[in-house]
Design a protein around this motif. Structure first.
Motif, PDB file in Angstrom:
ATOM      1  N   GLY A   4       0.841  -1.194   0.000  1.00  0.00           N
ATOM      2  CA  GLY A   4       0.000   0.000   0.000  1.00  0.00           C
ATOM      3  C   GLY A   4       0.868   1.233   0.000  1.00  0.00           C
ATOM      4  N   SER A   5       0.575   2.148   0.885  1.00  0.00           N
ATOM      5  CA  SER A   5       1.374   3.362   0.988  1.00  0.00           C
ATOM      6  C   SER A   5       2.249   3.333   2.238  1.00  0.00           C
ATOM      7  CB  SER A   5       0.449   4.579   1.019  1.00  0.00           C
ATOM      8  OG  SER A   5      -0.383   4.504   2.165  1.00  0.00           O
ATOM      9  N   ALA A   6       2.391   2.155   2.824  1.00  0.00           N
ATOM     10  CA  ALA A   6       3.141   2.045   4.079  1.00  0.00           C
ATOM     11  C   ALA A   6       4.632   2.241   3.834  1.00  0.00           C
ATOM     12  CB  ALA A   6       2.906   0.679   4.707  1.00  0.00           C
ATOM     13  N   VAL A   7       5.226   3.045   4.680  1.00  0.00           N
ATOM     14  CA  VAL A   7       6.666   3.189   4.640  1.00  0.00           C
ATOM     15  C   VAL A   7       7.269   2.018   5.406  1.00  0.00           C
ATOM     16  CG1 VAL A   7       6.602   5.688   4.388  1.00  0.00           C
ATOM     17  CG2 VAL A   7       6.633   4.697   6.661  1.00  0.00           C
ATOM     18  N   PRO A   8       8.526   1.687   5.165  1.00  0.00           N
ATOM     19  CA  PRO A   8       9.111   0.509   5.800  1.00  0.00           C
ATOM     20  C   PRO A   8       8.991   0.488   7.324  1.00  0.00           C
ATOM     21  CG  PRO A   8      10.577   1.349   4.097  1.00  0.00           C
ATOM     22  CD  PRO A   8       9.455   2.334   4.236  1.00  0.00           C
ATOM     23  N   GLY A   9       9.170   1.621   7.989  1.00  0.00           N
ATOM     24  CA  GLY A   9       9.080   1.657   9.447  1.00  0.00           C
ATOM     25  C   GLY A   9       7.690   1.308   9.947  1.00  0.00           C
ATOM     26  N   ALA A  13       6.657  -1.876  12.253  1.00  0.00           N
ATOM     27  CA  ALA A  13       5.925  -1.696  13.510  1.00  0.00           C
ATOM     28  C   ALA A  13       4.618  -2.475  13.494  1.00  0.00           C
ATOM     29  CB  ALA A  13       5.657  -0.211  13.745  1.00  0.00           C
ATOM     30  N   SER A  14       3.963  -2.520  12.357  1.00  0.00           N
ATOM     31  CA  SER A  14       2.710  -3.267  12.240  1.00  0.00           C
ATOM     32  C   SER A  14       2.952  -4.761  12.405  1.00  0.00           C
ATOM     33  CB  SER A  14       2.060  -2.989  10.879  1.00  0.00           C
ATOM     34  OG  SER A  14       1.691  -1.631  10.782  1.00  0.00           O
ATOM     35  N   ARG A  15       3.985  -5.257  11.774  1.00  0.00           N
ATOM     36  CA  ARG A  15       4.317  -6.686  11.929  1.00  0.00           C
ATOM     37  C   ARG A  15       4.656  -7.011  13.379  1.00  0.00           C
ATOM     38  NH1 ARG A  15       7.688  -7.083   6.412  1.00  0.00           N
ATOM     39  NH2 ARG A  15       5.956  -7.762   5.090  1.00  0.00           N
ATOM     40  N   GLU A  16       5.400  -6.128  14.025  1.00  0.00           N
ATOM     41  CA  GLU A  16       5.761  -6.353  15.423  1.00  0.00           C
ATOM     42  C   GLU A  16       4.513  -6.368  16.309  1.00  0.00           C
ATOM     43  OE1 GLU A  16       8.406  -4.355  18.986  1.00  0.00           O
ATOM     44  OE2 GLU A  16       8.785  -3.752  16.932  1.00  0.00           O
ATOM     45  N   MET A  17       3.593  -5.441  16.052  1.00  0.00           N
ATOM     46  CA  MET A  17       2.368  -5.396  16.841  1.00  0.00           C
ATOM     47  C   MET A  17       1.579  -6.683  16.680  1.00  0.00           C
ATOM     48  SD  MET A  17      -1.087  -4.919  16.797  1.00  0.00           S
ATOM     49  CE  MET A  17      -2.201  -4.492  18.094  1.00  0.00           C
ATOM     50  N   LEU A  18       1.455  -7.164  15.442  1.00  0.00           N
ATOM     51  CA  LEU A  18       0.712  -8.398  15.198  1.00  0.00           C
ATOM     52  C   LEU A  18       1.420  -9.611  15.796  1.00  0.00           C
ATOM     53  CD1 LEU A  18      -0.494  -7.721  11.558  1.00  0.00           C
ATOM     54  CD2 LEU A  18      -1.874  -7.676  13.653  1.00  0.00           C
ATOM     55  N   ARG A  19       2.740  -9.625  15.762  1.00  0.00           N
ATOM     56  CA  ARG A  19       3.488 -10.731  16.407  1.00  0.00           C
ATOM     57  C   ARG A  19       3.241 -10.720  17.914  1.00  0.00           C
ATOM     58  NH1 ARG A  19       7.536  -9.697  12.466  1.00  0.00           N
ATOM     59  NH2 ARG A  19       8.504  -8.166  13.821  1.00  0.00           N
ATOM     60  N   PRO A  61      -6.938  -8.284   4.394  1.00  0.00           N
ATOM     61  CA  PRO A  61      -6.481  -6.931   4.728  1.00  0.00           C
ATOM     62  C   PRO A  61      -4.954  -6.869   4.785  1.00  0.00           C
ATOM     63  CG  PRO A  61      -8.112  -7.727   6.315  1.00  0.00           C
ATOM     64  CD  PRO A  61      -7.719  -8.883   5.462  1.00  0.00           C
ATOM     65  N   SER A  62      -4.412  -5.703   4.556  1.00  0.00           N
ATOM     66  CA  SER A  62      -2.962  -5.520   4.627  1.00  0.00           C
ATOM     67  C   SER A  62      -2.488  -5.612   6.074  1.00  0.00           C
ATOM     68  CB  SER A  62      -2.563  -4.163   4.043  1.00  0.00           C
ATOM     69  OG  SER A  62      -2.936  -3.118   4.927  1.00  0.00           O
ATOM     70  N   THR A  63      -1.214  -5.821   6.232  1.00  0.00           N
ATOM     71  CA  THR A  63      -0.593  -5.880   7.555  1.00  0.00           C
ATOM     72  C   THR A  63      -0.835  -4.586   8.323  1.00  0.00           C
ATOM     73  OG1 THR A  63       1.121  -7.331   6.688  1.00  0.00           O
ATOM     74  CG2 THR A  63       1.618  -6.181   8.743  1.00  0.00           C
ATOM     75  N   VAL A  64      -0.621  -3.472   7.664  1.00  0.00           N
ATOM     76  CA  VAL A  64      -0.785  -2.171   8.307  1.00  0.00           C
ATOM     77  C   VAL A  64      -2.247  -1.958   8.703  1.00  0.00           C
ATOM     78  CG1 VAL A  64      -0.589   0.325   7.972  1.00  0.00           C
ATOM     79  CG2 VAL A  64       1.239  -1.191   7.171  1.00  0.00           C
ATOM     80  N   ALA A  65      -3.167  -2.340   7.835  1.00  0.00           N
ATOM     81  CA  ALA A  65      -4.593  -2.188   8.146  1.00  0.00           C
ATOM     82  C   ALA A  65      -4.986  -3.066   9.336  1.00  0.00           C
ATOM     83  CB  ALA A  65      -5.444  -2.522   6.929  1.00  0.00           C
ATOM     84  N   LEU A  66      -4.526  -4.304   9.355  1.00  0.00           N
ATOM     85  CA  LEU A  66      -4.838  -5.204  10.475  1.00  0.00           C
ATOM     86  C   LEU A  66      -4.292  -4.676  11.796  1.00  0.00           C
ATOM     87  CD1 LEU A  66      -4.328  -8.879   9.240  1.00  0.00           C
ATOM     88  CD2 LEU A  66      -6.429  -7.842  10.106  1.00  0.00           C
ATOM     89  N   ALA A  67      -3.053  -4.242  11.781  1.00  0.00           N
ATOM     90  CA  ALA A  67      -2.443  -3.721  13.014  1.00  0.00           C
ATOM     91  C   ALA A  67      -3.165  -2.464  13.482  1.00  0.00           C
ATOM     92  CB  ALA A  67      -0.958  -3.451  12.804  1.00  0.00           C
TER      93      ALA A  67
END
Length: 113
Positions: A4-9, A13-19, A61-67
């Protein structure tokens, strides 16, 4: 490019939150749901509602959207005085715990963890 429009950071952070969410409730909850058809059906229904809230209901849903959904959901629930019970009795879990477990299921299905 980036999801999407997510920047790497933000994606990190979204992946870390979901983990973290998976560690706290997803791993155990999904293992129990695999053994209890009624619980699995409830999680699937909540997952469908999350997909609908974040898109067209069909696409994952995208990772960022889920987080972002999970963070907002947790914040709103805490504002009402809700705390995630520890330990969680998945047979009698309230709808908020089931909704968060559904987020974990969607993240795991998308292999975002």
């Amino acid at each position: 490019m980036y999801e999407g429009s997510a920047v790497p950071g933000r994606l990190c952070a979204s992946r870390e939150m979901l983990r973290d969410l998976m560690t706290v409730l997803g791993t155990g909850g999904l293992a129990i749901a695999a053994l209890l058809p009624g619980l699995l059906a409830a999680v699937d229904q909540h997952a469908a509602e999350v997909r609908d809230a974040l898109g067209d209901g069909r696409a994952a849903p995208s990772t960022v959207a889920l987080a972002g959904y999970a963070e907002g959901f947790i914040h709103a629930a805490e504002e009402t005085g809700w705390d995630l019970p520890e330990p969680i009795d998945w047979v009698h879990a309230d709808w908020r715990a089931l909704r968060l477990l559904a987020v974990c299921a969607l993240a795991a299905d998308g292999r975002e963890l």
